[in-house]
Design an enzyme around this catalytic site. Structure first.
Site, PDB file in Angstrom:
ATOM      1  N   CYS A  54       0.823  -1.217   0.000  1.00  0.00           N
ATOM      2  CA  CYS A  54       0.000   0.000   0.000  1.00  0.00           C
ATOM      3  C   CYS A  54       0.858   1.269   0.000  1.00  0.00           C
ATOM      4  O   CYS A  54       1.737   1.451   0.837  1.00  0.00           O
ATOM      5  CB  CYS A  54      -0.976  -0.057   1.188  1.00  0.00           C
ATOM      6  SG  CYS A  54      -1.078   1.389   2.244  1.00  0.00           S
ATOM      7  N   CYS A  57       0.848   3.561   2.995  1.00  0.00           N
ATOM      8  CA  CYS A  57       1.572   2.956   4.122  1.00  0.00           C
ATOM      9  C   CYS A  57       3.064   3.199   3.967  1.00  0.00           C
ATOM     10  O   CYS A  57       3.764   3.505   4.932  1.00  0.00           O
ATOM     11  CB  CYS A  57       1.309   1.457   4.190  1.00  0.00           C
ATOM     12  SG  CYS A  57      -0.445   1.028   4.240  1.00  0.00           S
ATOM     13  N   CYS A 173      13.379  16.799  -7.911  1.00  0.00           N
ATOM     14  CA  CYS A 173      13.136  15.532  -8.621  1.00  0.00           C
ATOM     15  C   CYS A 173      12.395  14.522  -7.750  1.00  0.00           C
ATOM     16  O   CYS A 173      12.810  14.184  -6.640  1.00  0.00           O
ATOM     17  CB  CYS A 173      14.471  14.995  -9.147  1.00  0.00           C
ATOM     18  SG  CYS A 173      14.858  13.282  -8.817  1.00  0.00           S
ATOM     19  N   CYS A 176      14.096  11.271  -6.753  1.00  0.00           N
ATOM     20  CA  CYS A 176      15.123  11.490  -5.725  1.00  0.00           C
ATOM     21  C   CYS A 176      14.481  11.492  -4.349  1.00  0.00           C
ATOM     22  O   CYS A 176      15.007  10.914  -3.400  1.00  0.00           O
ATOM     23  CB  CYS A 176      15.846  12.809  -5.941  1.00  0.00           C
ATOM     24  SG  CYS A 176      16.566  12.977  -7.590  1.00  0.00           S
TER      25      CYS A 176
END
Ligand SMILES: *[C@@H]1O[C@H](CO)[C@@H](O)[C@H](O)[C@H]1NC(C)=O
Length: 360
Positions: A54, A57, A173, A176
């Protein structure tokens, strides 16, 4: 005098908390079998019901770990989690339909209250503090990733005594940002390895360096091993276990994903035969074998040399203290490893234990 002593005590306490929380995950894993032993008794509990696949999560995980680390020393409160893919019974019992579901169980109660706030460490801490009457603040954990700039790049990355992984990133980004949490964990796993450095550099700010190493997309990971500072592309996976396996293979480290040394750590294969002979030798032969080991150890380099010296020390103790030394010492070390000790001590004891296990 008194106050400076206090400062020292408090300082070392804080340090201890930081040391013991930076690598380990302090969230208690609960299962169908353990749930009602741990929850609903003498401690209050906050429990996250989640599924490994998930997305929300995964996003919550670093925040939840920060929460657990911050509450670690409060032994009246448990911060736990249940994997609902595995522990179906308990998740059904508490009617968990969506992930993550975060439930608060007061001390002595199995009637939960749902947490509905923002999924940040601060909001969760505020909720727990309110429910439990505590006043715990979220600790900000120090980073083990070395931040690079043109000022320190060559000194850190081109150091021929270090294996260095560099992430070239850009602040904007998305990939990143997704990597940042794992990368921090990688750095925590290897933070006690003297020869491993996990670093990053803002390639958007320091464009010259990025260009010099041919970086055209973000994140780009480059590996600079001790013996070749050209910089090779890291093309492995971006999960924690991928990085850990990469370093264990390339750099001869022996760490697991929790940052603990594995049972292979410290073992120097070239000394195996001598140790085997030593174990069955009589006292005079033992002395001869010890000097042979001394010669072998002189030829070792780097971490093998350090471990070789530990072999010598342990072999000497075994000659002085007799036959049962290795067996008894292993038992003593195992006992200490079960206590809550600093990561550095755990390393020290594990290395000794591993080497001694070749003596029995
Ligand atoms: C050093 O690494 C570069 C980049 O991976 C590679 O092209 C080169 O062959 C390596 N040099 C040596 C001596 O292994």
């Amino acid at each position: 005098m008194w106050s400076s002593m206090m400062m020292l005590v408090i300082g070392s306490l804080i340090l201890q908390i930081l040391i013991s929380t930076t690598s380990a995950n302090d969230v208690i894993v609960l299962t169908d079998d353990t749930f009602e032993k741990e929850v609903g008794n003498d401690r209050a509990a906050l429990v996250e019901f989640y599924a490994p696949w998930c997305g929300h999560c995964k996003k919550l995980a670093p925040e939840y770990e920060k929460l657990a680390a911050s509450f670690m020393k409060i032994n009246t409160i448990l911060i736990g989690k249940v994997d609902c893919d595995e522990q179906k019974m308990i998740c059904t019992k508490y009617k968990v339909y969506g992930y993550p579901s975060i439930l608060w169980f007061p001390k002595g109660s199995l009637t939960p209250k749902k947490f509905e706030g923002a999924r940040t460490a601060e909001a969760l801490a505020g909720f727990v503090n309110m429910e439990a009457g505590t006043n715990v603040k979220i600790l900000s954990l120090p980073s083990s990733v070395v931040a690079l700039s043109p000022d320190n790049f060559d000194k850190v990355v081109l150091d021929e005594t270090k294996n260095v992984l560099v992430e070239f990133y850009a602040p904007w980004c998305g990939h990143c940002k997704a990597l940042a949490y794992t990368y921090e964990k990688v750095a925590a796993v290897f933070r006690l390895e003297e020869e491993v450095v996990i670093a990053n550099i803002d390639a958007d700010e320091y464009k010259d360096l990025a260009e010099k190493y041919g970086v055209t997309s973000y994140p780009t990971l480059k590996f600079f091993p001790k013996n070749n500072k050209t910089g090779e592309d890291y093309v492995g996976g971006h999960e924690l276990d991928d990085f850990v396996a990469f370093f264990n293979e390339k750099c001869g480290t022996n760490r697991d994903e929790q940052g603990q040394l594995t049972s292979k750590a410290g073992i120097v294969a070239s000394l195996d035969d001598l140790v085997k002979e030593f174990v069955i030798a009589d006292d005079d032969e033992k002395k001869i074998l010890f000097s042979q080991l001394e010669e072998e150890v002189l030829m070792l380099k780097g971490s093998a040399a350090r471990h070789g010296n530990l072999y010598l020390k342990l072999m000497k103790s075994s000659m002085v203290k007799g036959e049962d030394y290795a067996k008894n010492e292993i038992q003593r070390l195992e006992g200490m490893l079960r206590k809550s000790i600093s990561a550095a001590k755990a390393d020290e004891f594990t290395l000794k234990k591993n080497i001694l296990s070749t003596f029995v």
